[in-house]
Design a protein around this motif. Structure first.
Motif, short mmCIF file in Angstrom:
data_model
loop_
_atom_site.label_atom_id
_atom_site.label_comp_id
_atom_site.label_asym_id
_atom_site.label_seq_id
_atom_site.Cartn_x
_atom_site.Cartn_y
_atom_site.Cartn_z
N GLN A 89 2.22 -7.36 12.74
CA GLN A 89 2.71 -6.77 11.50
C GLN A 89 1.85 -5.60 11.06
O GLN A 89 0.70 -5.47 11.47
CB GLN A 89 2.74 -7.82 10.39
N ALA A 90 2.45 -4.79 10.21
CA ALA A 90 1.75 -3.67 9.58
C ALA A 90 2.03 -3.77 8.08
O ALA A 90 3.12 -4.15 7.67
CB ALA A 90 2.28 -2.34 10.13
N ALA A 91 1.02 -3.46 7.28
CA ALA A 91 1.17 -3.61 5.83
C ALA A 91 0.50 -2.44 5.12
O ALA A 91 -0.42 -1.81 5.64
CB ALA A 91 0.53 -4.92 5.38
N VAL A 92 1.01 -2.19 3.91
CA VAL A 92 0.44 -1.19 3.02
C VAL A 92 0.46 -1.78 1.62
O VAL A 92 1.38 -2.53 1.27
CB VAL A 92 1.22 0.14 3.10
N GLY A 93 -0.57 -1.52 0.84
CA GLY A 93 -0.60 -2.08 -0.50
C GLY A 93 -1.77 -1.54 -1.30
O GLY A 93 -2.46 -0.62 -0.88
N THR A 94 -1.96 -2.13 -2.48
CA THR A 94 -3.03 -1.72 -3.38
C THR A 94 -3.69 -2.96 -3.97
O THR A 94 -3.05 -4.01 -4.09
CB THR A 94 -2.49 -0.84 -4.53
N ASN A 95 -4.95 -2.82 -4.33
CA ASN A 95 -5.64 -3.91 -5.02
C ASN A 95 -5.83 -3.58 -6.50
O ASN A 95 -6.49 -4.30 -7.22
CB ASN A 95 -6.99 -4.21 -4.37
N VAL A 96 -5.23 -2.48 -6.95
CA VAL A 96 -5.31 -2.10 -8.36
C VAL A 96 -4.42 -3.05 -9.15
O VAL A 96 -3.24 -3.21 -8.85
CB VAL A 96 -4.90 -0.64 -8.57
N ILE A 97 -4.99 -3.66 -10.16
CA ILE A 97 -4.31 -4.73 -10.91
C ILE A 97 -2.99 -4.29 -11.53
O ILE A 97 -2.04 -5.05 -11.60
CB ILE A 97 -5.24 -5.37 -11.95
N TYR A 98 -2.91 -3.05 -11.97
CA TYR A 98 -1.68 -2.59 -12.62
C TYR A 98 -0.65 -2.05 -11.61
O TYR A 98 0.43 -1.62 -11.99
CB TYR A 98 -1.97 -1.54 -13.69
N GLY A 99 -0.96 -2.10 -10.33
CA GLY A 99 -0.04 -1.61 -9.31
C GLY A 99 1.28 -2.35 -9.31
O GLY A 99 2.35 -1.75 -9.20
N ALA A 100 1.22 -3.68 -9.46
CA ALA A 100 2.46 -4.48 -9.41
C ALA A 100 3.42 -4.12 -10.53
O ALA A 100 4.63 -4.02 -10.29
CB ALA A 100 2.12 -5.96 -9.45
N VAL A 101 2.92 -3.91 -11.74
CA VAL A 101 3.83 -3.61 -12.85
C VAL A 101 4.46 -2.22 -12.66
O VAL A 101 5.60 -2.01 -13.06
CB VAL A 101 3.14 -3.75 -14.22
N HIS A 102 3.75 -1.31 -12.02
CA HIS A 102 4.36 -0.02 -11.74
C HIS A 102 5.38 -0.14 -10.61
O HIS A 102 6.45 0.48 -10.67
CB HIS A 102 3.30 1.03 -11.37
N GLN A 103 5.07 -0.94 -9.61
CA GLN A 103 6.00 -1.11 -8.48
C GLN A 103 7.29 -1.80 -8.92
O GLN A 103 8.38 -1.37 -8.55
CB GLN A 103 5.32 -1.94 -7.37
N PHE A 104 7.16 -2.88 -9.68
CA PHE A 104 8.32 -3.72 -9.99
C PHE A 104 8.83 -3.58 -11.43
O PHE A 104 9.91 -4.07 -11.75
CB PHE A 104 7.98 -5.19 -9.73
N GLY A 105 8.05 -2.92 -12.29
CA GLY A 105 8.41 -2.83 -13.70
C GLY A 105 8.01 -4.12 -14.41
O GLY A 105 7.65 -5.10 -13.78
#
Length: 152
Positions: A89-105
């Motif tokens: 597998q290959a993955a991309v992401g962030t460990n910034v806590i507010y990243g999820a709310v920006h990604q998903f609203g």
């Protein structure tokens, strides 16, 4: 007597066999291509930031006030994007806590009263599929990997 008319032709197919072995290895040992796919996912994520979404994000009020780009006030979120890969597998992401709310609203603020719209910067759709704009670059990465292996 008929054997007097035979012509023997010997074809040296070692380079073809070498290419086929390299293709077999490239299709079996997927670690190298997963590393390349992770790099493509990173590049496509960066394109999402630069293009302000694909499809375009709803501009943020903060970006409008400062006449800037959405999700790029300090560059922290974009700079936090990291990749990972293994042989499956290959993955991309962030460990910034507010990243999820920006990604998903989601709801933000002191009393969770402000609804932040989704601004998907990672190259995936709401259903977890690759964004349509990302499928061809990933396939191109795989094709280039196999072509490179075949030329060895």
């Amino acid at each position: 007597m008929a054997s007097d008319n035979l012509v023997n032709i010997t074809i040296n197919d070692e380079s073809l066999r070498r290419s086929l072995r390299a293709l077999d290895l490239a299709a079996t040992d997927l670690g190298p291509v997963m590393r390349k796919i992770a790099g493509t996912l990173l590049a496509e994520t960066q394109f999402n930031f630069l293009d302000e979404g694909r499809p375009g994000w709803i501009p943020s009020l903060a970006a409008q006030k400062r006449d800037g780009q959405t999700l790029q006030d300090t560059g922290r979120l974009m700079g936090s994007i990291a990749t990972d890969h293994d042989d499956r597998q290959a993955a991309v992401g962030t460990n910034v806590i507010y990243g999820a709310v920006h990604q998903f609203g989601g709801l933000i603020g002191r009393n969770k009263t402000f609804k932040l719209p989704a601004r998907p910067f990672l190259p995936m759709t709401e259903s977890g599929e690759l964004q349509p704009d990302v499928v061809v670059p990933i396939l191109d990465t795989i094709v280039r990997h196999l072509e490179s292996a075949a030329r060895r």
